[in-house]
Design a protein around this motif. Structure first.
Motif, PDB file in Angstrom:
ATOM      1  N   GLY A  62      -5.213   1.902   6.332  1.00 32.65           N
ATOM      2  CA  GLY A  62      -4.659   0.641   6.803  1.00 32.65           C
ATOM      3  C   GLY A  62      -3.436   0.892   7.639  1.00 32.65           C
ATOM      4  N   PRO A  63      -3.011  -0.092   8.415  1.00 38.51           N
ATOM      5  CA  PRO A  63      -1.865   0.106   9.292  1.00 38.51           C
ATOM      6  C   PRO A  63      -0.572   0.202   8.501  1.00 38.51           C
ATOM      7  N   VAL A  64       0.324   0.991   9.000  1.00 35.86           N
ATOM      8  CA  VAL A  64       1.643   1.096   8.396  1.00 35.86           C
ATOM      9  C   VAL A  64       2.491  -0.058   8.905  1.00 35.86           C
ATOM     10  N   ALA A  65       3.279  -0.630   8.015  1.00 36.84           N
ATOM     11  CA  ALA A  65       4.100  -1.775   8.408  1.00 36.84           C
ATOM     12  C   ALA A  65       5.085  -1.399   9.497  1.00 36.84           C
TER      13      ALA A  65
ATOM     14  N   SER B 108       7.604   8.692  10.225  1.00 39.01           N
ATOM     15  CA  SER B 108       6.254   9.250  10.122  1.00 39.01           C
ATOM     16  C   SER B 108       6.089  10.219   8.965  1.00 39.01           C
ATOM     17  N   GLY B 109       7.026  10.236   8.037  1.00 36.05           N
ATOM     18  CA  GLY B 109       6.919  11.152   6.911  1.00 36.05           C
ATOM     19  C   GLY B 109       5.720  10.832   6.032  1.00 36.05           C
ATOM     20  N   PRO B 110       5.179  11.831   5.344  1.00 36.46           N
ATOM     21  CA  PRO B 110       3.959  11.611   4.555  1.00 36.46           C
ATOM     22  C   PRO B 110       4.134  10.680   3.358  1.00 36.46           C
ATOM     23  N   LEU B 111       5.360  10.368   2.946  1.00 34.45           N
ATOM     24  CA  LEU B 111       5.536   9.442   1.833  1.00 34.45           C
ATOM     25  C   LEU B 111       5.826   8.016   2.281  1.00 34.45           C
ATOM     26  N   VAL B 112       5.904   7.783   3.589  1.00 37.13           N
ATOM     27  CA  VAL B 112       6.082   6.406   4.081  1.00 37.13           C
ATOM     28  C   VAL B 112       4.883   5.957   4.906  1.00 37.13           C
ATOM     29  N   ASP B 113       3.931   6.838   5.125  1.00 32.34           N
ATOM     30  CA  ASP B 113       2.682   6.495   5.813  1.00 32.34           C
ATOM     31  C   ASP B 113       1.580   6.407   4.749  1.00 32.34           C
TER      32      ASP B 113
ATOM     33  N   SER C 166      -0.052  -3.218  -1.163  1.00 34.60           N
ATOM     34  CA  SER C 166      -0.112  -4.536  -0.533  1.00 34.60           C
ATOM     35  C   SER C 166       0.601  -4.569   0.809  1.00 34.60           C
ATOM     36  N   THR C 167       1.806  -4.025   0.870  1.00 37.01           N
ATOM     37  CA  THR C 167       2.621  -4.150   2.087  1.00 37.01           C
ATOM     38  C   THR C 167       2.560  -2.923   2.976  1.00 37.01           C
ATOM     39  N   ARG C 168       2.431  -1.739   2.359  1.00 36.47           N
ATOM     40  CA  ARG C 168       2.460  -0.465   3.086  1.00 36.47           C
ATOM     41  C   ARG C 168       3.731  -0.320   3.917  1.00 36.47           C
ATOM     42  N   ALA C 169       4.798  -0.907   3.430  1.00 37.20           N
ATOM     43  CA  ALA C 169       6.081  -0.893   4.123  1.00 37.20           C
ATOM     44  C   ALA C 169       6.986   0.182   3.541  1.00 37.20           C
ATOM     45  N   VAL C 170       7.948   0.636   4.350  1.00 38.82           N
ATOM     46  CA  VAL C 170       8.872   1.663   3.905  1.00 38.82           C
ATOM     47  C   VAL C 170       9.618   1.222   2.657  1.00 38.82           C
ATOM     48  N   ALA C 171       9.985  -0.047   2.570  1.00 35.10           N
ATOM     49  CA  ALA C 171      10.743  -0.548   1.429  1.00 35.10           C
ATOM     50  C   ALA C 171       9.986  -0.378   0.118  1.00 35.10           C
TER      51      ALA C 171
END
Length: 977
Positions: A663-666, A523-528, A957-962
């Motif tokens: 948008g939703p987080v992956a 839930s960190g601000p750089l992965v959300d 596009s992905t909003r994924a952690v990767a």
């Protein structure tokens, strides 16, 4: 009279000269007794006189703040005294321990200082019949303990020690420690806001010290009394104290103290400016102020004009002088303490005076001055390397504590003379001339450096930040021409930086990394996605002035991509400038500009062959200010394309339309563990803080679990693995094996097991195969796996490889960043395959000696750097956190690099990401490939920026952690042009 009595009297005379500040006479007097002492027959009397001379020489070095020399004398004293001395030798043992404690405190070794003081107290209290001078030394030791407790905000303990010292000293009539105890009690009272008690203690201290003949210490107390009088609004008493101490310091040539008096005069004048005027000026909340206007006609009240004019005249020359005087200290830690206690308040007074007088011209020039850095020089005292750590159980942190001041340090020269633009005078030229006249010494290095770059095929914008006690100031220049100046208030900046910090990995000691990384990746601000956008908007609101954004937008609309070069301040060192929002439609700075950071210690612009611009102040041209909350102002003529948008600009647009892009987080964001203690997998960041990795734990956490694999086996008996000079154009140190640190330990493997045919590393192996076939990289063993986890990639191997003249150097491995509280960027370290027996300027860690920035600065000819260098390891690019930014990046630039890529914050490893956050692929390896490809491209800056734009598009596009900025926005490119 016996010859020994004459010698004692001479030594005592030398000590009296010291206390009076007559140091040359003290030196001559002490030198005069050397031969007579040597001529005495061996025995107790000669030994006592030898110790007395050693102590007197040590205290002379301490008065001169020559801490390394003082420590050498004091340790020599202790070596001549038995561990369990007889009664007559205890006085020398106790006094040596007491003085050595003071020396340690001056270099940040507070734990050692406290331990030495406690030992001294035990020695004095064990005496069966202490003499008055022994009780006096006991009181001095108590004062040392009180001072340390006060520095640590343990005020009750400080008062207890100081009162014990006062009782002991006054009971024996020992006036010097009595005066020092009273001074400490006055300082403690002022910290507790008890100003009447503080004034009473300090007045008594000054009286005692004056009667004793300690005139310098008495005058220093007078300075504190003057400051108290100013706090109480007592103008006559303030003026009386200032006149008294000015004369005392002037008669003894104490130039630093005179400069301190001048900045205190400025503070006193500023305190009388009405609050409403102060508030308006500090917020830069005005419009229509032309730079051609006399700043002293802007105020509505003539008295304010006079006060502000006097404050500027006092504050700026004093600040210039005290900043230059910090360079007299040989180590970063000592300079940092001086800056915090003396130079920083003077600098703040100068900035405040410029602001309150609405003098944006002076503010711009002060920013240029503070952003400049002097040339570093490695100082090697008599003990050329740091002392070995005593005791088998000593930790790496203790090793660092023992290094200074007797070990090597990095000194810096004063800042050079600066030219801002062709045909202009030197930056603050008139003010420097005034300071030179007032304080009697040259305050700049003779080098003349131009701050502008010749126009290229695209615009270059240099954005410079400087921290002060009144906020963080910024200015910007476009192709060298002044563009604007502004200020970010503390509150606004702290909100933005605090939110960013919540999203960054931490390698600080004591941090629960398991819990921290679990929250960070879930839930960190750089992965959300939404939270990251809010961070980008908050940083932009704080650090990008609307007029600058509008100018960049105009370039973008015209199809021009400028090069934005940021020179960050210590507070802004971790800001990912590329991510900053420049529009409500989620346009980022990297999408309208190529963004790099000014190489640490480098002055943006050309070399030092500019023509002399004369002595007048740089501010003779025109300019116009416009505020944006706390952020900015522009100068007229920055560009013909400058629009004049309405107030609010980007900030107004953001507030009107809101921050878009949701948008939703992956899925797949899972917990992360670290490699501290019992976690067998060893996951976490790739590095730690220099000197903070004890055996079996630490902030530098490996990637791969288990024992080393095929890659290690391939290297062990590989042909060509000796340290020979490379003929390839690229030198690569890829995850070198660190002696004494297994793969699953804190300094274990970074990339994990790399073997031919491993699909996870196909891209990396394919790239290396192409280099090997073209002869561009030397492969030491039978296959490409031998490039990884090498055992011979030590400092000697690196020196030979770099001396062969390659075009590039790529390092992927562990980096230990310097601890900011020590003030020494040169403590930063690379971890090669160096064994502990190899000579170097860093303390060993188990069986390994790191290669420090200090090593590189000390011998750039041994490690000459190619034009392009990549340092992929945690916080390798953290130099800007320091006032003297000579860490690893600064060191390689000093050795010849012109473009360096490093990291702003710790990198999470692929093992952590894959096993604990279900991240597919190899994002860190991909980042290494991207940096390598950019450095191999003709335009490395454009190539790297293109990759960052690709990562930003993938994030959208992905909003994924990767694909999150946590994994790629920490990479930063430093440029010198």
């Amino acid at each position: 009279m016996r010859i020994s009595d004459t010698i004692r009297r001479q030594i005592h005379t030398g000590i009296e000269f010291q206390m009076a500040g007559r140091w040359k006479e003290a030196e001559r007097t002490l030198r005069s007794v050397e031969r007579p002492i040597r001529a005495l027959p061996a025995g107790s009397e000669r030994t006592h006189l030898e110790l007395a001379l050693l102590e007197a020489r040590a205290t002379l070095h301490m008065y001169r703040q020559e801490w390394a020399a003082a420590e050498e004398r004091l340790r020599e004293m202790l070596r001549q005294i038995a561990a369990e001395p007889d009664e007559s030798m205890k006085q020398w043992q106790g006094s040596a321990l007491t003085n050595l404690s003071s020396v340690c405190a001056q270099s940040g070794r507070d734990l050692e200082a406290a331990e030495l003081s406690q030992r001294a107290v035990a020695v004095f209290e064990s005496m069966t019949a202490p003499r008055p001078e022994d009780v006096e030394m006991l009181a001095t030791t108590r004062n040392n303990l009180a001072a340390q407790a006060a520095r640590e905000s343990r005020l009750d303990d400080a008062k207890q020690h100081a009162n014990h010292a006062l009782v002991a000293a006054s009971g024996q009539g020992s006036m010097l420690p009595e005066g020092q105890a009273l001074r400490l009690l006055g300082t403690i009272a002022s910290l507790e806001d008890d100003l009447p008690a503080a004034a009473d203690y300090l007045g008594r201290a000054q009286d005692v010290l004056t009667r004793f003949g300690a005139h310098l210490e008495s005058a220093q107390v007078g300075l504190v009394l003057a400051r108290l009088a100013a706090q109480c609004g007592d103008g006559p008493r303030f003026a009386a104290h200032m006149e008294e101490v000015r004369e005392a310091f002037r008669s003894r040539g104490e130039l630093r103290a005179i400069a301190e008096i001048d900045y205190m005069q400025a503070e006193f004048l500023l305190a009388w400016v009405p609050e409403e005027h102060d508030r308006a000026a500090l917020n830069l909340d005005w419009s229509g102020v032309d730079a051609d206007t006399d700043p002293y006609t802007l105020s509505q009240d003539h008295q304010n004009d006079l006060l502000l004019g006097g404050a500027v005249d006092y504050a700026i020359p004093a600040a210039l002088a005290l900043d230059a005087m910090r360079t007299q200290f040989p180590s970063g830690y000592q300079r940092e303490r001086f800056v915090m206690q003396v130079a920083e308040p003077a600098r703040d007074a100068a900035f405040r005076a410029a602001l309150q007088s609405s003098n944006g011209m002076a503010t711009f020039a002060l920013i240029e001055w503070q952003a400049a850095s002097g040339t570093p020089t490695v100082v090697l005292p008599a003990a050329a390397a740091a002392r070995p750590v005593e005791g088998a159980g000593a930790s790496a942190d203790e090793a660092v504590e023992l290094m200074l001041p007797s070990g090597p340090a990095v000194a810096v020269e004063p800042v050079p003379r600066l030219l801002l633009a062709p045909g202009q005078g030197e930056v603050l030229g008139e003010e420097y001339a005034t300071a030179r006249t007032r304080y009697g010494q040259e305050l700049r290095s003779p080098a003349l450096v131009q701050r502008w770059a010749e126009p290229g095929d695209r615009p270059t914008v240099v954005l410079t930040f400087v921290d002060t006690g009144h906020g963080t100031f910024c200015n910007w220049r476009i192709d060298g021409a002044p563009g604007g100046v502004g200020r970010v208030a503390h509150e606004e900046m702290e909100r933005a930086l605090g939110r960013l910090a919540q999203g960054l990995p931490s390698v600080a000691a004591g941090v629960d990394k398991v819990a921290t990384y679990t929250d960070l990746l879930s839930s960190g601000p750089l992965v959300d996605y939404d939270a990251e956008w809010e961070v980008a908007v908050g940083l932009a609101e704080a650090f990008l002035a609307t007029p600058l954004v509008d100018q960049l937008a105009a370039y973008h609309e015209a199809g021009v991509r400028p090069h934005v070069r940021v020179q960050p301040s210590p507070r802004t060192a971790a800001v990912p400038w590329e991510l900053l929002a420049v529009d409500t439609t989620d346009v980022r700075l990297v999408e309208i500009a190529d963004v790099t950071v000014v190489a640490p210690g480098h002055v943006p612009g050309a070399g030092t062959d500019a023509a002399d611009g004369g002595g007048r102040s740089v501010w003779s041209g025109g300019g116009r200010f416009r505020g944006r909350g706390g952020a900015g102002a522009t100068a007229a003529g920055a560009s013909a394309a400058d629009a004049r948008p309405a107030r609010g600009g980007l900030l107004g647009r953001l507030r009107r339309s809101g921050a878009g892009g949701a948008g939703p987080v992956a899925d797949g964001v899972g917990p992360v563990a670290d490699g501290v203690g019992p976690v067998a997998d060893g996951v976490g960041p790739v590095s730690g803080v220099a000197g903070s990795v004890p055996d079996g734990a630490g902030g530098a956490v490996p990637v791969a679990g288990g024992a080393d694999g095929a890659a290690e086996g391939a290297v062990a008996g590989a042909p060509g693995s000796s340290a020979t000079a490379s003929t390839a154009d690229t030198v690569m140190a890829l995850d070198p094996r660190i002696p004494g640190w297994p793969a699953a330990s804190a300094l274990g493997s970074v990339l994990g097991r790399v073997t031919p045919g491993d699909a996870r590393y196909a891209g990396l192996l394919e790239r290396l195969d192409g280099y090997a076939r073209a002869g561009r990289v030397d492969v030491p063993g039978p296959d490409l796996a031998s490039l990884f986890r090498r055992t011979d990639a030590d400092r000697d191997w690196l020196a030979a490889a770099l001396q062969a003249g390659p075009k590039r150097f790529v390092y992927v491995g562990h980096v230990s960043a310097a601890a900011t509280e020590r003030g020494q960027a040169d403590d930063s370290q690379l971890h090669l395959s160096c064994t502990a027996d190899l000579p170097g300027l860093a303390e060993p860690m188990r069986e390994h000696r790191p290669l420090s920035a200090r090593d590189l600065l000390a011998d750039p000819q041994r490690w000459p750097m190619p034009p392009r260098v990549a340092l992929i390891g945690c916080e390798s690019g953290a130099d800007a956190r320091f006032r003297d930014p000579y860490g690893l990046v600064g060191a390689v630039v000093r050795a010849g690099a012109t473009l360096v890529t490093g990291t702003r914050w710790p990198l999470l490893t692929e093992h952590a990401l894959s096993s604990l956050a279900d991240v597919a692929g190899n994002p860190i390896t991909d980042a290494v490939l991207a940096v390598d490809a950019a450095h191999d491209a003709p335009d490395a800056v454009a190539a790297f920026s293109d990759w960052q734009r690709e990562r930003l598009a993938a994030w959208r596009s992905t909003r994924a952690v990767a694909d999150s900025p946590l994994l790629w926005a920490g990479l930063v490119t430093f440029t010198v042009a």
